[in-house]
Scaffold this motif. Sequence first.
Motif, PDB file in Angstrom:
ATOM      1  N   SER A  78       1.873   2.463  -0.265  1.00  0.00           N
ATOM      2  CA  SER A  78       1.991   1.541   0.862  1.00  0.00           C
ATOM      3  C   SER A  78       0.688   1.526   1.653  1.00  0.00           C
TER       4      SER A  78
ATOM      5  N   ARG B 186       1.938  -9.429  -1.474  1.00  0.00           N
ATOM      6  CA  ARG B 186       2.412  -8.357  -0.606  1.00  0.00           C
ATOM      7  C   ARG B 186       3.936  -8.244  -0.699  1.00  0.00           C
TER       8      ARG B 186
ATOM      9  N   ARG C 117       7.150  -6.181   1.255  1.00  0.00           N
ATOM     10  CA  ARG C 117       7.611  -5.316   2.345  1.00  0.00           C
ATOM     11  C   ARG C 117       8.998  -4.793   1.991  1.00  0.00           C
TER      12      ARG C 117
ATOM     13  N   GLU D  92       4.743  -1.572   3.700  1.00  0.00           N
ATOM     14  CA  GLU D  92       4.063  -2.728   3.118  1.00  0.00           C
ATOM     15  C   GLU D  92       3.216  -2.290   1.922  1.00  0.00           C
TER      16      GLU D  92
END
Length: 223
Positions: A100, A191, A193, A207
Amino acid sequence: MKMITSSAIAAVLLSLSACSPSASNAELDEAKKKIASLEAELALEKAKNPSSSVTASASSAAVASSTAVAEAAPTGKQWHYDASEDKMDGATTYYAHVYSTNSVNFSFPYSGEQNATLTLRSGKRQGRDVMFSIRKGQILCHSYQDCTVLVRFDDEKAVNYPAVGAADNSSETIFLRNYDKFVAKLKKAKRVRISIDIYHQGAPVFEFDVSGFDGEKYQPKNS
């Protein structure tokens, strides 16, 4: 090219003022013409060459821009790929993982900054898995009992993914279901999350920069 400066004009003015009263009109006219010519050349040079402060600022901006480009990490370098032989059947198990980009600091007894890890695994005996793990803490998702994990790809709407805890009752790792759906979305995203419930820590959001994922490095076609 010869640079015309204001000091050159001043020198001509000085010589003009030093002329004796008996100086001929021709000499005075010649001096005035020289001053006019120098002033014209100076104006032209100023038009062609911006002030040094503006030039310096532009140069500094260009250097800063070049440095930023040079320091930018190549897309996909954040991914780590590995493979290992299964001792039971001799088949190869493939892995791809990414850390992350943000970190968390849980309260005691799990205090200390830490990142999460998102891992893809594919093997003959294990099957295909999407694994989420932290180094320390208690993820509220028990073995053989589904829980829900909130996942968001890029700027899409966040959706719930079913997940299950590890078979060995580890509280640091869970397995997200719907491998094919997850990986298909990941391949198109930059990306991801993931928000997950953790005991006494709420539901922190982790993330992951998943840009540049290389399916061939993860699981070579010729393997």
